[in-house]
Design a protein around this motif. Sequence first.
Motif, PDB file in Angstrom:
ATOM      1  N   LYS A  24       0.850  -1.192   0.000  1.00  0.00           N
ATOM      2  CA  LYS A  24       0.000   0.000   0.000  1.00  0.00           C
ATOM      3  C   LYS A  24       0.885   1.240   0.000  1.00  0.00           C
ATOM      4  CE  LYS A  24      -3.907   2.136   2.370  1.00  0.00           C
ATOM      5  NZ  LYS A  24      -4.865   2.052   3.509  1.00  0.00           N
ATOM      6  N   LEU A  25       0.528   2.233  -0.828  1.00  0.00           N
ATOM      7  CA  LEU A  25       1.382   3.405  -1.005  1.00  0.00           C
ATOM      8  C   LEU A  25       0.676   4.685  -0.539  1.00  0.00           C
ATOM      9  CD1 LEU A  25       2.787   2.600  -4.562  1.00  0.00           C
ATOM     10  CD2 LEU A  25       4.090   2.585  -2.411  1.00  0.00           C
ATOM     11  N   ASN A  26       1.448   5.544   0.102  1.00  0.00           N
ATOM     12  CA  ASN A  26       0.976   6.863   0.514  1.00  0.00           C
ATOM     13  C   ASN A  26       1.323   7.846  -0.606  1.00  0.00           C
ATOM     14  OD1 ASN A  26       0.922   9.539   1.604  1.00  0.00           O
ATOM     15  ND2 ASN A  26       0.961   8.674   3.676  1.00  0.00           N
ATOM     16  N   HIS A  27       0.341   8.225  -1.403  1.00  0.00           N
ATOM     17  CA  HIS A  27       0.585   9.070  -2.566  1.00  0.00           C
ATOM     18  C   HIS A  27       1.035  10.463  -2.171  1.00  0.00           C
ATOM     19  CE1 HIS A  27      -1.679   6.582  -5.783  1.00  0.00           C
ATOM     20  NE2 HIS A  27      -1.229   5.804  -4.815  1.00  0.00           N
ATOM     21  N   GLU A  28       0.505  10.969  -1.048  1.00  0.00           N
ATOM     22  CA  GLU A  28       0.880  12.312  -0.601  1.00  0.00           C
ATOM     23  C   GLU A  28       2.368  12.375  -0.278  1.00  0.00           C
ATOM     24  OE1 GLU A  28      -0.261  15.435   2.975  1.00  0.00           O
ATOM     25  OE2 GLU A  28      -1.760  13.973   2.306  1.00  0.00           O
ATOM     26  N   LYS A  29       2.882  11.361   0.391  1.00  0.00           N
ATOM     27  CA  LYS A  29       4.313  11.334   0.707  1.00  0.00           C
ATOM     28  C   LYS A  29       5.160  11.229  -0.555  1.00  0.00           C
ATOM     29  CE  LYS A  29       4.816   9.681   5.444  1.00  0.00           C
ATOM     30  NZ  LYS A  29       5.427   8.621   6.303  1.00  0.00           N
ATOM     31  N   MET A  30       4.704  10.443  -1.502  1.00  0.00           N
ATOM     32  CA  MET A  30       5.465  10.316  -2.743  1.00  0.00           C
ATOM     33  C   MET A  30       5.474  11.634  -3.515  1.00  0.00           C
ATOM     34  SD  MET A  30       4.869   6.463  -4.265  1.00  0.00           S
ATOM     35  CE  MET A  30       3.114   6.656  -4.553  1.00  0.00           C
ATOM     36  N   GLN A  31       4.364  12.358  -3.485  1.00  0.00           N
ATOM     37  CA  GLN A  31       4.316  13.660  -4.143  1.00  0.00           C
ATOM     38  C   GLN A  31       5.308  14.623  -3.506  1.00  0.00           C
ATOM     39  OE1 GLN A  31       2.754  14.398  -6.835  1.00  0.00           O
ATOM     40  NE2 GLN A  31       0.864  13.220  -7.028  1.00  0.00           N
ATOM     41  N   GLU A  32       5.392  14.595  -2.185  1.00  0.00           N
ATOM     42  CA  GLU A  32       6.359  15.455  -1.491  1.00  0.00           C
ATOM     43  C   GLU A  32       7.787  15.055  -1.840  1.00  0.00           C
ATOM     44  OE1 GLU A  32       5.810  18.217   0.423  1.00  0.00           O
ATOM     45  OE2 GLU A  32       3.787  17.953  -0.379  1.00  0.00           O
ATOM     46  N   ALA A  33       8.010  13.764  -1.952  1.00  0.00           N
ATOM     47  CA  ALA A  33       9.346  13.285  -2.323  1.00  0.00           C
ATOM     48  C   ALA A  33       9.714  13.737  -3.730  1.00  0.00           C
ATOM     49  CB  ALA A  33       9.405  11.767  -2.216  1.00  0.00           C
ATOM     50  N   CYS A  34       8.731  13.719  -4.637  1.00  0.00           N
ATOM     51  CA  CYS A  34       8.978  14.171  -6.011  1.00  0.00           C
ATOM     52  C   CYS A  34       9.429  15.630  -6.035  1.00  0.00           C
ATOM     53  CB  CYS A  34       7.721  14.018  -6.852  1.00  0.00           C
ATOM     54  SG  CYS A  34       7.273  12.315  -7.242  1.00  0.00           S
ATOM     55  N   LYS A  35       8.810  16.452  -5.186  1.00  0.00           N
ATOM     56  CA  LYS A  35       9.180  17.869  -5.137  1.00  0.00           C
ATOM     57  C   LYS A  35      10.642  18.046  -4.728  1.00  0.00           C
ATOM     58  CE  LYS A  35       4.506  19.407  -3.928  1.00  0.00           C
ATOM     59  NZ  LYS A  35       3.647  20.023  -2.871  1.00  0.00           N
TER      60      LYS A  35
END
Length: 243
Positions: A135-146
Amino acid sequence: MKNIKMIIEYDGRRYLGWQRLGDSDKTIQGKIENILSEMTDTKIEIVGSGRTDAGAHANGQVANFKTNSEMDLLTMRNHLNRYLPQDIVIKELVEVPERFHSRYHVSGKKYSYYVWNELVPSAFERHYSYHYPEKLNHEKMQEACKKLVGRHDFLGFSSLKKSTIRTIDEISIRQEGALLHFTFIGEGFLHHMIRTMMGTLLEIGSGYRELDSIDMIFDSKIRSMAGETVPAQGLFLDEVYYK
């Protein structure tokens, strides 16, 4: 002497990557050069915009070659597509200025990486995406992308040891059912860089590493600090940009 630019699409599953390897016929470049040389009755070498890994795919690889052949481009394209394996397709041929170089004149590239994020794997997507059941936390991945966007030294995300400063303009994530579509746009990418960033993003999304680990990777410049290098079958070269 004509300079011909090619737009190429290929399924990389059966090949050792783009770049010709000695006398091996298991590369995309080698397959195309063989047909071109037979067709024109002269040895032709093509120059690609860059390498793609063994098993990776392309929707828009660019290459160029020079020839004295008088064959028109439509006939040439039809001949190539008739005799190339069906998993390599020449989408377009166009004559360009003599000085055009498909690698040296690149101003940017766009890649996609696909993740099948479902507990049960897909029989159809398995060749074109990476099955990641966590299961993935999309919000955290978006922050990581930034944190990854911008100009950085990406030594910690690559197996290369020099010239590792690159600029990433955009990283986006789009969900299409169980399929996650990651898009990377930048001036250029190092060997295994996207696949290592993907491994890092997935580990952040699944809670196996913290968001600030990206800062630690940039600061340390140590490859082992980053995530695993995910498999190549989810990676596509979508487009190559020129000035």
